[in-house]
Design a protein around this motif. Structure first.
Motif, PDB file in Angstrom:
ATOM      1  N   GLY A 157       0.731  -1.369   0.063  1.00  0.00           N
ATOM      2  CA  GLY A 157      -0.121  -0.050  -0.399  1.00  0.00           C
ATOM      3  C   GLY A 157       1.224   0.755  -0.058  1.00  0.00           C
ATOM      4  O   GLY A 157       2.060   1.356  -0.374  1.00  0.00           O
ATOM      5  N   ASN A 162      -8.826  -1.399   5.500  1.00  0.00           N
ATOM      6  CA  ASN A 162      -8.269  -0.817   3.951  1.00  0.00           C
ATOM      7  C   ASN A 162      -7.213   0.376   4.417  1.00  0.00           C
ATOM      8  O   ASN A 162      -6.459   0.799   3.843  1.00  0.00           O
ATOM      9  CB  ASN A 162      -9.232  -1.284   3.004  1.00  0.00           C
ATOM     10  N   LYS A 163      -7.717   1.324   5.432  1.00  0.00           N
ATOM     11  CA  LYS A 163      -7.633   2.197   6.090  1.00  0.00           C
ATOM     12  C   LYS A 163      -7.621   2.671   7.717  1.00  0.00           C
ATOM     13  O   LYS A 163      -7.843   2.301   7.800  1.00  0.00           O
ATOM     14  CB  LYS A 163      -8.430   3.225   5.172  1.00  0.00           C
ATOM     15  N   ILE A 203      -2.682   3.044   4.140  1.00  0.00           N
ATOM     16  CA  ILE A 203      -3.651   3.005   3.091  1.00  0.00           C
ATOM     17  C   ILE A 203      -2.906   0.945   2.774  1.00  0.00           C
ATOM     18  O   ILE A 203      -1.525   1.119   1.993  1.00  0.00           O
ATOM     19  CB  ILE A 203      -3.866   3.569   1.632  1.00  0.00           C
ATOM     20  N   GLN A 242      -3.997  -1.591  -0.187  1.00  0.00           N
ATOM     21  CA  GLN A 242      -4.300  -1.684  -0.872  1.00  0.00           C
ATOM     22  C   GLN A 242      -4.639  -3.708  -0.853  1.00  0.00           C
ATOM     23  O   GLN A 242      -5.458  -3.936  -2.264  1.00  0.00           O
ATOM     24  CB  GLN A 242      -3.539  -1.292  -1.869  1.00  0.00           C
ATOM     25  N   ASN A 243      -3.493  -4.558  -0.564  1.00  0.00           N
ATOM     26  CA  ASN A 243      -4.021  -5.805  -0.936  1.00  0.00           C
ATOM     27  C   ASN A 243      -3.117  -6.044   0.541  1.00  0.00           C
ATOM     28  O   ASN A 243      -1.782  -5.864   1.090  1.00  0.00           O
ATOM     29  CB  ASN A 243      -2.642  -5.999  -1.993  1.00  0.00           C
TER      30      ASN A 243
END
Length: 192
Positions: A46, A169-170, A188, A190-191
C-alpha cells in the motif's frame, strides 16, 4: 510478532522521515502489550504518508513477514528513493541511498537513531489487524462490531473498511501536540 510490528513501523517512519527530514521528538508512554497469536505470516502492500507540523512525506510499501523475520521495501513516486528494511530478533537494518545503512537492536532504537522521533511502533501489527495493542486501550466499535477508533498510548487510530471486510483498508494515526497541532500517519492497505 511484536518485533516485526516494531520494525515495520520504524521502517515506514524512518523512510518517510529520511525523505522529508528530522521530526519532533515525542516520548510515548509504556504499557503492557497484548500477545497476537495469529497472522504471524502475512504480506501487505500500500501507501503510507506522514505529516507533522514541520514535514510531510509519503512512500509506497511492501511488507513481508515470516514469524519474527521481515522484509520491508519502501519507494517514492516512480520508484525513486528505495529503502530496504530487514529485521530479525535482535537486529534491524535500514538501507537507503539517502541515509546509508543504519543498524539497531530494536525498531524503536532504529527510529530514534534515524529521526529522533519516538512512536508506538510496537502497536502497528495489532492495528492493521483491527485490534488494540494494550489492555488499557479505549475501543469504539461500528455497527458491525469492528473497531472504529482505538485510543492508546497518546495516539488515536481511526479505521476505514471496504464494505463488510473484517480488516481495515485504511488507518489514520493521530498524536495531539501542543498548540492544537498533531502528528498524523495515514496508512492505506491496498493488498493483503
Amino acid at each position: 510478532m511484536r518485533f516485526m510490528a516494531q520494525v515495520f513501523f520504524a521502517s515506514i517512519a524512518t523512510a518517510s522521515f529520511a525523505l522529508t527530514g528530522c521530526q519532533q521528538y515525542v516520548k510515548t508512554p509504556q504499557t503492557t502489550v497484548l500477545q497476537v497469536q495469529d497472522a504471524q505470516n502475512f504480506s501487505l502492500e500500500g501507501k503510507i504518508g506522514v505529516k507533522t507540523p514541520k514535514q510531510t512525506g509519503s512512500a509506497f510499501y511492501t511488507w513481508q513477514q515470516n514469524h519474527d523475520n521481515f522484509d520491508i521495501q519502501l519507494t517514492g513516486i516512480l520508484g525513486i528513493g528505495k529503502t530496504i528494511i530487514e529485521g530479525k530478533p535482535g537486529k534491524v537494518t535500514l538501507n537507503s541511498a539517502k541515509t546509508g545503512e543504519i543498524t539497531a537492536a530494536t525498531p524503536e532504537e532504529l527510529l530514534e537513531r534515524a529521526t529522533g522521533w519516538v512512536a508506538p511502533i510496537t502497536h502497528i501489527v495489532y492495528w492493521v489487524q483491527a485490534k488494540p495493542a494494550t489492555t488499557t486501550a479505549q475501543v469504539e466499535k461500528d455497527q458491525q462490531q469492528r473497531p472504529k477508533t482505538i485510543i492508546e498510548d497518546g495516539w488515536t487510530v481511526d479505521f476505514s473498511y471496504n464494505d463488510a471486510a473484517a480488516l481495515p483498508n485504511k488507518l489514520i494515526l493521530k498524536q495531539a501536540l501542543a498548540e492544537g497541532q498533531e502528528n498524523r500517519i495515514t496508512m492505506i492497505i491496498q493488498n493483503r
